[in-house]
Design a protein around this motif. Sequence first.
Motif, PDB file in Angstrom:
ATOM      1  N   GLY A  36      -1.939   3.641   5.611  1.00 32.61           N
ATOM      2  CA  GLY A  36      -2.222   4.587   4.534  1.00 32.61           C
ATOM      3  C   GLY A  36      -1.003   5.423   4.169  1.00 32.61           C
ATOM      4  N   ALA A  37      -0.287   5.881   5.180  1.00 38.61           N
ATOM      5  CA  ALA A  37       0.921   6.678   4.914  1.00 38.61           C
ATOM      6  C   ALA A  37       1.989   5.833   4.231  1.00 38.61           C
ATOM      7  N   LEU A  40       0.972   5.397   0.599  1.00 39.22           N
ATOM      8  CA  LEU A  40       1.156   6.644  -0.136  1.00 39.22           C
ATOM      9  C   LEU A  40       2.637   6.852  -0.476  1.00 39.22           C
ATOM     10  N   PHE A  43       3.762   4.351  -3.203  1.00 42.78           N
ATOM     11  CA  PHE A  43       3.316   4.733  -4.543  1.00 42.78           C
ATOM     12  C   PHE A  43       4.088   5.945  -5.061  1.00 42.78           C
ATOM     13  N   CYS A  44       4.481   6.855  -4.191  1.00 40.68           N
ATOM     14  CA  CYS A  44       5.310   7.984  -4.617  1.00 40.68           C
ATOM     15  C   CYS A  44       6.681   7.509  -5.093  1.00 40.68           C
TER      16      CYS A  44
END
Length: 77
Positions: A36-37, A40, A43-44
């Motif tokens: 998940g990290a 994230l 996507f950033c």
Amino acid sequence: MKKRYGFCFVAAFVMLMWSLPRLTFAGMREEVLFSGAWMLLAFCVLAGNLSGILYGKAGRRETSKAASTAKVRQKGV
């Protein structure tokens, strides 16, 4: 400058597509948290490069106009 953002965007997209099948969202808590990290952050990176491509030059022009206006006002002209 847009070429650099474009290259970084494509490179990040390729890395995301390459790693997507290897990330697990079912398993131990640490594996899910890492996946998940990683998603994230990926996507950033994609969003940052895309905003650099779309809005990179326009933001600088407005800032430079505002800065020059502030300098003129500061000098009292």
